[in-house]
Design a protein around this motif. Structure first.
Motif: not given
Length: 257
Positions: A165-177, A194-207
């Protein structure tokens, strides 16, 4: 690097990590003379209607699989007062923190798997119990829409019945950038993911802000390390457990001066 500091550590953590857990990382890192920056990386939107329907029918299940604190939180969001029948069952979880969340929020006591470390090891434990006849009915598996397929695939290969059962959606923090931009004003020495999702969402801004070059990257677990490697980002150390103590060991092994 601040005077007397062994380096600045940026922690890319989900925004719902409880304050106590954050304090443990901050306290231990500061006790070991590191400067710490917390970067809220992920947010979670709970979708509980389908999960609530399942939770109202405990007689159809042998137990619940919880692979993160968020999965336990989603159960709590769906049904604040879990039916007593659930509390009599044997449940499976990954990680000490997930177990603690299940106990504190849901009142679940019969938990196994906290020391498994990852979904692969937990699935092996579940398969063994199934083969012993301990799982006569499906296991309820509340999870993120971004779940990895390791556990479902392994259980399917051994004919272990589960209800996903998909019970939650993982999204970037609204103020991550904005957080990463602030981080760029005083570049850290170590980035901790701490997580693969954290890598995916953070890397564009880190670059974007040039924070990848000349920095050591540390992952909590092999799955997160794989996400970094897939993005062609070098991994300096992998923590064998998602704990502050394991992070200190990883940092110390880099021979920080």
């Amino acid at each position: 690097m601040a005077e007397g500091s062994r380096g600045t550590v940026a922690l890319f953590k989900s925004s719902d990590e409880n304050a106590l857990n954050d304090d443990r990382y901050l306290t231990l890192l500061e006790e070991n003379n590191f400067t710490v920056n917390l970067v809220p990386t992920l947010s979670f939107e709970y979708q509980t209607e389908n999960l609530r329907e399942r939770l109202q029918q405990p007689y159809k299940y042998s137990g619940i699989i919880l692979t993160s604190p968020r999965s336990a939180e989603s159960v709590n969001q769906a049904m604040a007062d879990l039916l007593c029948a659930w509390k009599e069952m044997r449940h499976y979880c990954v990680g000490v923190k997930t177990g603690e969340t299940a106990v504190n929020l849901l009142g679940l006591k019969n938990l196994v798997g906290q020391t498994c470390g990852n979904a692969e090891n937990l699935s092996s434990l579940i398969v063994k119990d199934f083969q012993k006849g301990c799982i006569p009915l499906p296991l309820l598996f509340p999870c993120s829409s971004l779940k990895l397929d390791t556990l479902p695939r392994t259980l399917a290969e051994h004919n272990v019945p589960i209800d996903i059962v998909n019970s939650y959606v993982t999204v970037p923090h609204p103020h991550l950038r904005d957080f990463v931009m602030q981080l760029s004003q005083k570049k850290p020495d170590y980035l901790v993911f701490f997580s693969p999702s954290g890598v995916t969402f953070s890397l564009p801004y880190l670059k974007e802000f040039g924070l990848i070059a000349s920095v050591k990257n540390i992952s909590l677990g092999n799955t997160t390390a794989h996400a970094l490697e897939e993005a062609k980002i070098g991994v300096s150390r992998i923590c064998n457990k998602p704990t502050p103590e394991a992070l200190i060991i990883a940092l110390n092994s880099l021979q920080i001066k």
